[in-house]
Design an enzyme around this catalytic site. Structure first.
Site, short mmCIF file in Angstrom:
data_model
loop_
_atom_site.label_atom_id
_atom_site.label_comp_id
_atom_site.label_asym_id
_atom_site.label_seq_id
_atom_site.Cartn_x
_atom_site.Cartn_y
_atom_site.Cartn_z
N ASP A 44 0.82 -1.22 0.00
CA ASP A 44 0.00 0.00 0.00
C ASP A 44 0.85 1.27 0.00
O ASP A 44 1.96 1.30 0.55
CB ASP A 44 -0.93 0.01 1.22
CG ASP A 44 -2.05 -1.00 1.11
OD1 ASP A 44 -2.30 -1.48 -0.01
OD2 ASP A 44 -2.69 -1.31 2.13
N TYR A 47 -7.44 4.11 -2.90
CA TYR A 47 -6.90 3.74 -1.58
C TYR A 47 -7.66 4.46 -0.47
O TYR A 47 -7.91 5.66 -0.54
CB TYR A 47 -5.41 4.09 -1.52
CG TYR A 47 -4.73 3.52 -0.31
CD1 TYR A 47 -4.79 2.15 -0.03
CD2 TYR A 47 -4.01 4.34 0.56
CE1 TYR A 47 -4.16 1.62 1.09
CE2 TYR A 47 -3.37 3.81 1.68
CZ TYR A 47 -3.45 2.45 1.94
OH TYR A 47 -2.84 1.93 3.05
#
EC number: 5.6.2.1
Length: 776
Positions: free
Chosen positions: A80, A304
């Site tokens: 991430d 995200y």
């Protein structure tokens, strides 16, 4: 073979379909290394050396990663795009280096993307970078800080406050917020105030309501009318007045849409609109980001979800504007795109806001393909994203200023109507305490028009304490103070509940006794470290580390030097000093203002005081050992209670306010539970008392509720068919209706203190029907 490493199998599955056969995508299943939960994992004396371990759970995944890395020509680290993701990539690289004897950093390429789409993945792989050591160091510093606080403060808590479970750098500050709010509520004294409404009628016989604003050129304030006598006197005077329309004001008001979602605002809005906890919201958002099966394929539906940036990419804005123009019309499209700037304290703004990856995937097109809760959250994100680029809402406001003919009294009536719905077409933000009437219209009125006063209504109110925090409002407060990060809010709230420091009741946080003890202790002996500004300041330092402006071990050393000295100082404090402080700090909470509440309910001569035992805090009699009365003050910790009647302890014994005659009203606890008392006992004359209904928590009892309980039994009204009185009352069997000498129970689903005449008649009719069915 080119190896790509991500955190989760779902993410691996989605990415794998975008890359060719030369790539292999595998998952690390989250963190592969962490600080073991034992003393010595961070060593301040060795320049804050951090001793990481591979967990047993992660062992098999590490073996697979190391094995595949041996076959690879290059390793792409695709975790991430935040500090935690950077840290996971760094740990993976460090383990591969160690196990496979890799010496060159060129073997690793860091790829970061904000959305899991083919375009974003291919672009990231084509433009790799090196690991950002500043981001890694910022995450290491955060982890070290959390460890140093948790593993030095928690053992001290266990010694000084038996029964307490842990303390955390950020969780303790969040707990303090909840406890501080509860203190405000407990010490709050409700005050009575009145306002006057006037039901008016214009020349066309249209009714509307106005509010009295001025008397004899004096603007009425909240406490201008403070009792029933003043309100009734003013009401009688107003009934004699004739009013006319002195002035009419008309204006337009524009409302702008809210920015697209960031992590905190998504958690808040999902809590308000959908009833989701912060934890549930983040779990679903994670799945929507990593990829979900929509029938023909698995795709990442949103960008995200851990972000505090409110910007949108130019491509995304262009797609959104195109859809608005096509689906809603050009009138809903602003001339220029809307550009937002973050209002969040310490916002990093490294990522886009949360939005759909493909705006053409409308909620309707996915309704049959997504699980119910996934659909709800996606729909919320989609609508907010569209709305943020739409036109303003335009409101037409009308204000009618009314005056009595003698000019002694002024009143005001407001009306509004939505002239253009703008972004309301798709989305309205929710509020914790909504009190908004967008379509409260006034009838046609003309200046100098004479109007009739049909009714003058005095309205009684009581001031209310600040509300307890909901999940949404607590996240908002943490965000405003700059405490924690988007990725930490959900876990903070979960830990506080798991530790039994707080309870979530009716979607509001209430501190448990254990939580209050911990907070009072920390505020008394570690005040600096639970100050809101200090905690926010540490977040600033972590941001500076991430930006390369501050050396991370310097920051750790600055913190540890003062904190460790504080730990050593408190370790030397005698337990009696700590108990004395806790007793003083918790005195009002435990006993209220009534000195009698400290009298031992068993021997009647001793005084109750706070003690600490191996099972936690408890109240005990000063006449020990002659009197052995004990009572735990921590729910679930009754091991130390062996004598005395626990229900007689007066933990909640406080003044709620006064009635209209100035007589104080108390909330007390007795042998049979909590009760309301009007005034003090005078000689042998006992004051009026009434029990608190079992379905009402003591924390919910306000002055207004207490007055209603004291007034029971109370006449609701007259039955329209029989002309007989209907009475509402409360007995040991619960709330009841008394009608024609019959007693009818009121079901739990009804708020019996506010039971309407219509509902009462329905209950009477239902009872009659049941009896007829039973007996014929």
């Amino acid at each position: 073979m080119k190896l790509v490493i991500v955190e989760s199998p779902a993410k691996a599955k989605t990415i794998n379909k975008y890359l060719g056969d030369e790539f292999k995508v595998i998952a690390s299943f989250g963190h592969i290394r962490d600080l073991p939960s034992k003393k010595g994992s961070v060593l301040p004396d060795k320049n804050f050396l951090m001793e990481y371990d591979i967990s047993d759970k992660a062992g098999k995944y590490v073996d697979a990663i190391v094995k595949e890395a041996r076959k690879a020509e290059v390793v792409y680290l695709a975790t991430d795009p935040d500090r935690e993701g950077e840290s996971i990539s760094w740990h993976v690289a460090e383990v591969i280096k160690e196990k496979n004897k890799v010496e060159s950093d060129d073997f690793f390429k860091r790829v970061a993307f904000n959305e899991i789409t083919k375009k974003a993945i291919m672009n990231a792989v084509a433009n790799p970078r090196k690991l950002d050591t500043n981001l890694v160091n910022a995450q290491q510093a955060r982890r070290a800080l959390d460890y140093l606080v948790g593993f030095t403060l928690s053992p001290l808590l266990w010694r000084k406050l038996p029964g307490c479970k842990s303390a955390g750098r950020v969780q303790s500050v969040a707990l303090r917020l909840i406890c501080d709010r509860e203190d405000e509520i407990e010490r709050f004294k409700s005050e009575e105030y009145w306002d006057i409404s006037l039901k008016m009628q214009n020349s066309n016989n249209d009714l509307f309501t106005a509010k009295l604003t001025h008397v004899n050129d004096q603007k009425l304030k909240k406490f201008s009318i403070i009792n029933e006598k003043e309100a009734k006197d003013l009401t009688q005077k107003l009934k004699l007045q004739k009013f006319y329309v002195e002035k009419i004001e008309k204006k337009q008001q524009k409302r702008q849409p809210q920015p697209p979602f960031i992590t905190s605002s998504l958690q808040q809005e999902a809590a308000r609109k959908l009833g989701f906890s912060a934890k549930k919201t983040m779990q679903i958002a994670q799945k929507l980001y990593e990829g979900v099966d929509i029938g023909k394929e698995t795709i990442g539906l949103i960008t995200y979800m851990r972000t505090d940036g409110v910007t949108l990419s130019n491509d995304a804005i262009a797609d959104i504007r195109k859809l608005i123009d096509k689906n809603y019309g050009n009138q809903y499209l602003p001339i220029k795109p809307r550009i937002y700037q973050s209002k969040v304290k310490n916002a990093q703004e490294a990522h886009e806001a949360i939005r759909p990856t493909n705006i053409t995937y409308t909620p309707d097109s996915l309704k049959q393909k997504l699980e119910k809760d996934y659909y709800k959250l996606y729909e919320l994100i989609w609508h907010r994203t569209i709305a943020c680029q739409m036109e303003n809402v335009i409101m037409d406001l009308v204000i009618a200023n009314l005056a009595s003919e003698n000019k002694e009294y002024l009143a005001k009536a407001n009306g509004s109507i939505i002239a253009f719905d703008g972004f309301y077409k798709v989305y309205r933000e929710s509020l914790d305490d909504e009190d908004e009437e967008d379509n409260k219209m006034l009838p046609p009125l003309k200046e100098q028009e004479h109007i009739k006063t049909k009714e003058v209504i005095p309205n009684k109110h009581f001031t209310e304490p600040p509300p307890r925090y909901s999940e949404a409002s607590l996240v908002k407060k943490l965000e405003e103070l700059g405490i924690g990060r988007p990725s930490t809010y959900a876990s903070i709230l979960s830990v506080l509940q798991d530790r039994k420091y707080v309870a979530l009741e009716k979607k509001r946080f209430i501190p448990e006794e254990l939580g209050r003890l911990v907070t009072v202790f920390l505020v008394g002996f570690f005040k600096k470290y639970v100050e809101y500004d200090f905690t926010a300041g540490l977040e600033n330092e972590l941001d500076e580390i991430a930006a390369g402006k501050l050396e991370w071990k310097t920051a750790l050393n600055n913190f540890w030097r003062g904190f460790n000295h504080n730990i050593e100082s408190v370790n030397e404090q005698k337990i009696t000093e700590i108990i004395n402080y806790l007793q003083k700090a918790l005195d009002y909470h435990l006993f209220g203002e009534d000195k009698e509440s400290k009298v031992c309910p068993s021997c009647k001569t001793g005084q109750l005081s706070l003690k600490l035992g191996k099972f936690g805090a408890f109240l005990a009699c000063s006449n020990y050992p002659e009197c052995t009365f004990k009572k735990s003050i921590v729910s679930g910790n009754d091991n130390n209670e062996d004598e005395g009647d626990p229900s007689t302890i007066l933990n909640d014994n406080k003044i709620l306010g006064t009635d209209q005659d100035g007589v104080e009203i108390y909330l007390k606890k007795g042998p049979y539970g909590p009760y309301i008392q009007l005034g003090e006992q005078c000689g042998k004359v006992k004051p009026k008392r009434t029990p608190v209904p079992a379905n009402l928590k003591q924390s919910e009892i306000t002055l207004e509720i207490a007055l209603k309980l004291l007034n029971l039994p109370l006449k609701i009204g007259i039955h329209k068919d029989s002309g007989e009185e209907i009475i509402i009352g409360y007995s040991k069997f619960g709330p009841y209706i008394k009608y024609m000498c019959k007693f009818i129970s009121v079901p739990k689903k009804y708020d019996f203190l506010n039971l309407s005449l219509n509902d009462a008649m329905k209950l009477i009719q239902n009872n009659k029907a049941k009896l007829e069915k039973k007996y014929g």
